[in-house]
Design a protein around this motif. Sequence first.
Motif, mmCIF file in Angstrom:
data_model
loop_
_atom_site.group_PDB
_atom_site.id
_atom_site.type_symbol
_atom_site.label_atom_id
_atom_site.label_comp_id
_atom_site.label_asym_id
_atom_site.label_seq_id
_atom_site.Cartn_x
_atom_site.Cartn_y
_atom_site.Cartn_z
ATOM 1 N N THR A 1 0.646 -1.465 0.063
ATOM 2 C CA THR A 1 -0.327 -0.020 0.209
ATOM 3 C C THR A 1 0.941 1.182 -0.024
ATOM 4 O OG1 THR A 1 -2.076 -1.155 1.178
ATOM 5 C CG2 THR A 1 -1.724 1.307 1.538
ATOM 6 N N LEU A 2 0.104 1.831 -0.864
ATOM 7 C CA LEU A 2 1.278 3.739 -0.929
ATOM 8 C C LEU A 2 0.218 4.866 -0.372
ATOM 9 C CD1 LEU A 2 3.145 5.732 -1.807
ATOM 10 C CD2 LEU A 2 1.402 5.668 -3.586
ATOM 11 N N LEU A 3 0.588 6.015 0.405
ATOM 12 C CA LEU A 3 -0.984 6.379 1.045
ATOM 13 C C LEU A 3 -0.460 8.140 0.286
ATOM 14 C CD1 LEU A 3 -0.807 5.650 4.588
ATOM 15 C CD2 LEU A 3 -2.434 4.639 2.619
ATOM 16 N N VAL A 4 -0.710 8.509 0.035
ATOM 17 C CA VAL A 4 -1.151 9.706 -0.584
ATOM 18 C C VAL A 4 -2.612 11.013 -0.306
ATOM 19 C CG1 VAL A 4 0.645 9.269 -2.498
ATOM 20 C CG2 VAL A 4 -2.139 8.639 -2.538
ATOM 21 N N ASN A 5 -2.871 12.075 -0.407
ATOM 22 C CA ASN A 5 -3.863 12.529 -0.241
ATOM 23 C C ASN A 5 -5.558 12.762 -0.322
ATOM 24 O OD1 ASN A 5 -1.650 13.608 1.954
ATOM 25 N ND2 ASN A 5 -0.686 14.257 0.175
ATOM 26 N N SER A 6 -5.535 12.573 -1.719
ATOM 27 C CA SER A 6 -6.501 12.307 -2.886
ATOM 28 C C SER A 6 -6.765 11.632 -3.126
ATOM 29 C CB SER A 6 -6.650 13.579 -2.652
ATOM 30 O OG SER A 6 -5.795 14.247 -4.752
ATOM 31 N N GLY A 7 -8.349 11.812 -3.786
ATOM 32 C CA GLY A 7 -8.291 10.847 -4.782
ATOM 33 C C GLY A 7 -7.993 10.028 -6.643
ATOM 34 N N ALA A 8 -7.879 12.025 -6.258
ATOM 35 C CA ALA A 8 -6.530 11.960 -7.686
ATOM 36 C C ALA A 8 -5.900 12.046 -7.835
ATOM 37 C CB ALA A 8 -6.616 13.435 -7.957
ATOM 38 N N GLU A 9 -5.106 12.356 -6.485
ATOM 39 C CA GLU A 9 -3.127 11.314 -6.406
ATOM 40 C C GLU A 9 -3.386 10.486 -6.493
ATOM 41 O OE1 GLU A 9 0.040 12.736 -3.545
ATOM 42 O OE2 GLU A 9 -1.583 13.364 -2.799
ATOM 43 N N ALA A 10 -4.539 9.427 -6.250
ATOM 44 C CA ALA A 10 -4.383 8.090 -5.827
ATOM 45 C C ALA A 10 -4.019 7.285 -7.449
ATOM 46 C CB ALA A 10 -5.201 7.677 -5.041
ATOM 47 N N VAL A 11 -4.968 7.895 -8.229
ATOM 48 C CA VAL A 11 -5.351 7.536 -9.701
ATOM 49 C C VAL A 11 -3.869 7.518 -10.117
ATOM 50 C CG1 VAL A 11 -7.528 7.358 -11.454
ATOM 51 C CG2 VAL A 11 -8.060 7.651 -8.820
#
Length: 424
Positions: free
Chosen positions: A104-114
């Motif tokens: 798993t990688l954690l980032v901040n927003s839905g867009a950033e995840a995609v």
Amino acid sequence: MTDNAELHERRLAATPRGWGSVLPRYVVRAENAELWDVEGNRLIDFAAGIAVVNTGHRHPNVVGAASAQLDAFTHTCFMVTPYESVVTLAERLNAIVPGGPNKTLLVNSGAEAVENAVKIARAHTGRPAVVAFAGGFHGRTMMTLALTGKVSPYKLRFGPFPGDVYHVPFPYGYHGVGAEDSLAALDDLFSSDVEPERVAAMVLEPVLGEGGFVPVPEGFLASIREVCDRHGIVMVVDEVQTGFGRTGEMLAVHHTDVVPDLVTMAKSLAGGFPLSAVTGRAEIMDAPLPGGLGGTYGGSPMAVAAANAVIDTITDEGLLDRARSIGRIVDERLGALVERVPSVGDVRGLGAMMAVELSLGGDPAQPAKALAGEVVSACAERGLLVLSCGVKGNVIRLLPPLTIPEGVLDEGLDILCDVLTELG
Ligand SMILES: Cc1ncc(COP(=O)(O)O)c(C=O)c1O
């Protein structure tokens, strides 16, 4: 006294019009499934911050976990000096996402995840192209806008977008598009626009969110899985809106036995704090080189503490069952209107991700966008917050917190049913 109108005037002067708000009501307090504005007006919340507070506003577990974290430390940057809560959350998401071993990688927003899912798929495959679906929504950054299959308002004035992104129709029964039509279009795409050997990833939502709350037909995810397997394409399922109990399972893919390669999650993951995740097969997740992934705030300590509390709360309070029962109640109440109210064309959804599509005279070819706007306004006047969605803007979507008390749910549905009956 400060009022909504005065604040709205200041807001319009201080912030760009592109950053819109559905309702110019300025919130001062929120509790579970209710909001109060500066004038003391109460709103029943069927929006949940666009599917962000599935566990309700200010759930004591979430507030408690984030507050305890505030007392310990607020930020070190996981890329500088890490902390255990991220490791724990990653382990839990790795177990929640089907298949494995996962990372798993954690980032901040839905867009950033995609965005990161596409980067990871490209690094893994060494291929450039990405296939997405008409009606899909994946965010407002350049790559996610390219993937998004809804022009207005998201893509207007912002092009050109990154290339090598292709769209095929999403199966949409109410509009006569079946799974076989989508799969045939995919086949055509592979012979007319891009060879499958150049495709890094296929990205899709298991239930179209912004695109109108359209669940994939049974067997469709398995068909996409099969196409991806045949051509070595990374299958990315975007669960940003569907995740964390909304559909009656922790993830919407859990309604099937399909194992995606990568899953993107955000919104209700952290119960109101900005956090998103990409979880998937370890060998794919490890394709980018050290330092190629991350960001200053990725895995923010308060958001991660909140997310660990959200996962516990969903399980401890039986919120998956509750989502299914909310879905049944909404379906029964709104479903009864299909026969009685001419513009109520379709009632559909999965679990507590329910919507009603409005069409003039019930004709799917005549989307009633203006009516949807009137319904949102009339509901707000009577104390209920609902959102519209759909490529044509003619769908009313319901996203009540899964913790909503029965009486408040009924009260909100009474308002919505009255408004639909009067206007529709
Ligand atoms: C399915 C889906 N993907 C991605 C996004 C983008 O998330 P965010 O607004 O957090 O960037 C959204 C937001 O609505 C979404 O519904």
